[in-house]
Design a protein around this motif. Structure first.
Motif, mmCIF file in Angstrom:
data_model
loop_
_atom_site.group_PDB
_atom_site.id
_atom_site.type_symbol
_atom_site.label_atom_id
_atom_site.label_comp_id
_atom_site.label_asym_id
_atom_site.label_seq_id
_atom_site.Cartn_x
_atom_site.Cartn_y
_atom_site.Cartn_z
ATOM 1 N N TRP A 255 -9.543 1.439 13.901
ATOM 2 C CA TRP A 255 -8.910 2.749 14.066
ATOM 3 C C TRP A 255 -8.127 3.135 12.817
ATOM 4 C CZ3 TRP A 255 -6.448 2.435 19.639
ATOM 5 C CH2 TRP A 255 -7.469 2.456 20.594
ATOM 6 N N VAL A 256 -7.412 2.185 12.214
ATOM 7 C CA VAL A 256 -6.628 2.472 11.007
ATOM 8 C C VAL A 256 -7.551 2.899 9.862
ATOM 9 C CG1 VAL A 256 -5.205 1.425 9.188
ATOM 10 C CG2 VAL A 256 -4.640 1.039 11.598
ATOM 11 N N VAL A 257 -8.617 2.147 9.642
ATOM 12 C CA VAL A 257 -9.544 2.474 8.558
ATOM 13 C C VAL A 257 -10.159 3.854 8.788
ATOM 14 C CG1 VAL A 257 -11.750 1.829 7.489
ATOM 15 C CG2 VAL A 257 -10.016 0.080 7.947
ATOM 16 N N LEU A 258 -10.583 4.113 10.010
ATOM 17 C CA LEU A 258 -11.200 5.408 10.316
ATOM 18 C C LEU A 258 -10.207 6.559 10.177
ATOM 19 C CD1 LEU A 258 -13.391 4.449 13.408
ATOM 20 C CD2 LEU A 258 -14.181 4.973 11.080
ATOM 21 N N ILE A 259 -8.975 6.356 10.624
ATOM 22 C CA ILE A 259 -8.007 7.454 10.570
ATOM 23 C C ILE A 259 -7.594 7.737 9.135
ATOM 24 C CG2 ILE A 259 -5.754 6.334 10.854
ATOM 25 C CD1 ILE A 259 -6.910 9.406 12.793
ATOM 26 N N VAL A 260 -7.486 6.714 8.305
ATOM 27 C CA VAL A 260 -7.156 6.946 6.891
ATOM 28 C C VAL A 260 -8.278 7.754 6.234
ATOM 29 C CG1 VAL A 260 -6.824 5.844 4.638
ATOM 30 C CG2 VAL A 260 -5.575 5.008 6.637
ATOM 31 N N GLY A 261 -9.504 7.380 6.499
ATOM 32 C CA GLY A 261 -10.635 8.149 5.970
ATOM 33 C C GLY A 261 -10.632 9.577 6.471
ATOM 34 N N PHE A 262 -10.358 9.753 7.746
ATOM 35 C CA PHE A 262 -10.285 11.089 8.332
ATOM 36 C C PHE A 262 -9.170 11.905 7.688
ATOM 37 C CE2 PHE A 262 -8.517 14.029 11.478
ATOM 38 C CZ PHE A 262 -9.639 14.792 11.782
ATOM 39 N N GLU A 263 -8.000 11.292 7.519
ATOM 40 C CA GLU A 263 -6.851 11.998 6.932
ATOM 41 C C GLU A 263 -7.132 12.400 5.488
ATOM 42 O OE1 GLU A 263 -3.142 11.901 7.874
ATOM 43 O OE2 GLU A 263 -3.687 11.662 9.974
ATOM 44 N N ILE A 264 -7.780 11.539 4.725
ATOM 45 C CA ILE A 264 -8.121 11.875 3.342
ATOM 46 C C ILE A 264 -9.103 13.043 3.321
ATOM 47 C CG2 ILE A 264 -9.336 11.053 1.278
ATOM 48 C CD1 ILE A 264 -8.105 8.261 1.910
ATOM 49 N N ALA A 265 -10.138 12.966 4.142
ATOM 50 C CA ALA A 265 -11.131 14.044 4.189
ATOM 51 C C ALA A 265 -10.495 15.360 4.639
ATOM 52 C CB ALA A 265 -12.278 13.661 5.122
ATOM 53 N N LEU A 266 -9.654 15.295 5.654
ATOM 54 C CA LEU A 266 -8.994 16.508 6.139
ATOM 55 C C LEU A 266 -8.051 17.068 5.085
ATOM 56 C CD1 LEU A 266 -8.517 18.486 8.473
ATOM 57 C CD2 LEU A 266 -6.721 16.940 9.287
ATOM 58 N N LEU B 286 -0.237 11.426 -0.280
ATOM 59 C CA LEU B 286 0.431 10.129 -0.381
ATOM 60 C C LEU B 286 1.894 10.199 0.042
ATOM 61 C CD1 LEU B 286 -1.125 8.730 -3.679
ATOM 62 C CD2 LEU B 286 -1.628 8.045 -1.320
ATOM 63 N N SER B 287 2.499 11.367 -0.054
ATOM 64 C CA SER B 287 3.912 11.500 0.328
ATOM 65 C C SER B 287 4.133 11.178 1.802
ATOM 66 C CB SER B 287 4.438 12.901 0.006
ATOM 67 O OG SER B 287 3.902 13.864 0.896
ATOM 68 N N ASP B 288 3.113 11.388 2.623
ATOM 69 C CA ASP B 288 3.236 11.043 4.047
ATOM 70 C C ASP B 288 3.427 9.549 4.264
ATOM 71 O OD1 ASP B 288 3.027 13.634 4.997
ATOM 72 O OD2 ASP B 288 0.864 13.519 5.322
ATOM 73 N N TYR B 289 3.031 8.731 3.280
ATOM 74 C CA TYR B 289 3.115 7.277 3.395
ATOM 75 C C TYR B 289 4.261 6.688 2.581
ATOM 76 C CZ TYR B 289 -1.488 8.010 5.341
ATOM 77 O OH TYR B 289 -2.510 8.456 6.118
ATOM 78 N N ASP B 290 4.942 7.516 1.796
ATOM 79 C CA ASP B 290 5.990 7.054 0.888
ATOM 80 C C ASP B 290 7.361 7.183 1.537
ATOM 81 O OD1 ASP B 290 7.743 6.519 -1.189
ATOM 82 O OD2 ASP B 290 6.736 7.852 -2.625
ATOM 83 N N LEU B 291 7.965 6.053 1.877
ATOM 84 C CA LEU B 291 9.287 6.070 2.514
ATOM 85 C C LEU B 291 10.339 6.745 1.650
ATOM 86 C CD1 LEU B 291 9.666 2.607 4.272
ATOM 87 C CD2 LEU B 291 9.709 4.862 5.324
ATOM 88 N N THR B 292 10.213 6.615 0.333
ATOM 89 C CA THR B 292 11.210 7.229 -0.548
ATOM 90 C C THR B 292 11.139 8.752 -0.515
ATOM 91 O OG1 THR B 292 9.797 7.162 -2.522
ATOM 92 C CG2 THR B 292 11.198 5.238 -2.099
ATOM 93 N N GLU B 293 10.015 9.286 -0.049
ATOM 94 C CA GLU B 293 9.867 10.732 0.103
ATOM 95 C C GLU B 293 9.983 11.157 1.560
ATOM 96 O OE1 GLU B 293 6.826 12.763 -2.076
ATOM 97 O OE2 GLU B 293 6.684 11.146 -3.547
ATOM 98 N N GLY B 294 10.404 10.235 2.411
ATOM 99 C CA GLY B 294 10.580 10.551 3.823
ATOM 100 C C GLY B 294 9.326 10.419 4.665
ATOM 101 N N GLY B 295 8.262 9.856 4.103
ATOM 102 C CA GLY B 295 7.009 9.709 4.839
ATOM 103 C C GLY B 295 7.048 8.521 5.781
ATOM 104 N N PHE B 296 6.664 8.751 7.012
ATOM 105 C CA PHE B 296 6.670 7.705 8.039
ATOM 106 C C PHE B 296 5.265 7.276 8.466
ATOM 107 C CE2 PHE B 296 10.982 9.240 9.954
ATOM 108 C CZ PHE B 296 11.645 8.757 8.840
ATOM 109 N N MET B 297 4.226 7.811 7.818
ATOM 110 C CA MET B 297 2.862 7.517 8.273
ATOM 111 C C MET B 297 2.510 6.036 8.183
ATOM 112 S SD MET B 297 1.058 9.856 9.653
ATOM 113 C CE MET B 297 -0.610 9.313 9.387
ATOM 114 N N GLY B 298 3.115 5.317 7.271
ATOM 115 C CA GLY B 298 2.872 3.871 7.203
ATOM 116 C C GLY B 298 3.257 3.198 8.506
#
Length: 144
Positions: free
Chosen positions: A85-96, A108-120
């Protein structure tokens, strides 16, 4: 997870893929509703941060509701489903993101804690969601 004699996906894998499609549909509706109703009230970043929490709740609800149907019981199989699910959703998110014209920095900001991203955190939760849901339903194999 693939029957090597026939080359066909195993039933749990096929069902895990079907559940992932359901998750993507639910998360897409969630994302649209967030953009329309929450972003104007809170701004983009706070809406995305809260969205990870709400999205995790949606993910868990779907994983919990579908845990018996998927049929995976072992810890390894359930973690494998989470990883899939993680691999598929990352691919989906990149494509979207690319389809919506987002820059690489914005995605990438969605994954960067220093920018407030919590997606990780959301991805980490997604990895364990099938296992947590199965355990909550009491359907994992003992000692596995």
């Amino acid at each position: 997870m693939v029957d090597h004699r026939s080359g066909v996906l195993s039933r749990p894998l096929f069902r895990a893929l079907a559940v992932w499609v359901l998750i993507v549909l639910a998360e897409t509706v969630h994302g649209v509703l967030r953009q329309v109703f929450v972003v104007p009230l809170t701004g983009d970043l706070p809406a995305r941060q809260v969205g990870v929490l709400v999205g995790s709740a949606i993910l868990f609800a779907i994983a919990w509701a579908c845990a018996r149907w998927v049929g995976a019981r072992s810890t390894a199989a359930l973690l494998g489903i989470g990883l899939l699910w993680v691999v598929l959703i990352v691919g989906f998110e990149i494509a979207l993101g690319m389809a919506l014209g987002y820059t690489r920095a914005r995605m990438l900001s969605d994954y960067d804690l220093t920018e407030g991203g919590f997606m990780g955190f959301g991805l980490l939760f997604m990895l364990f969601a099938p296992l947590l849901a199965a355990r909550a339903r009491g359907i994992t194999e003992k000692g596995v």
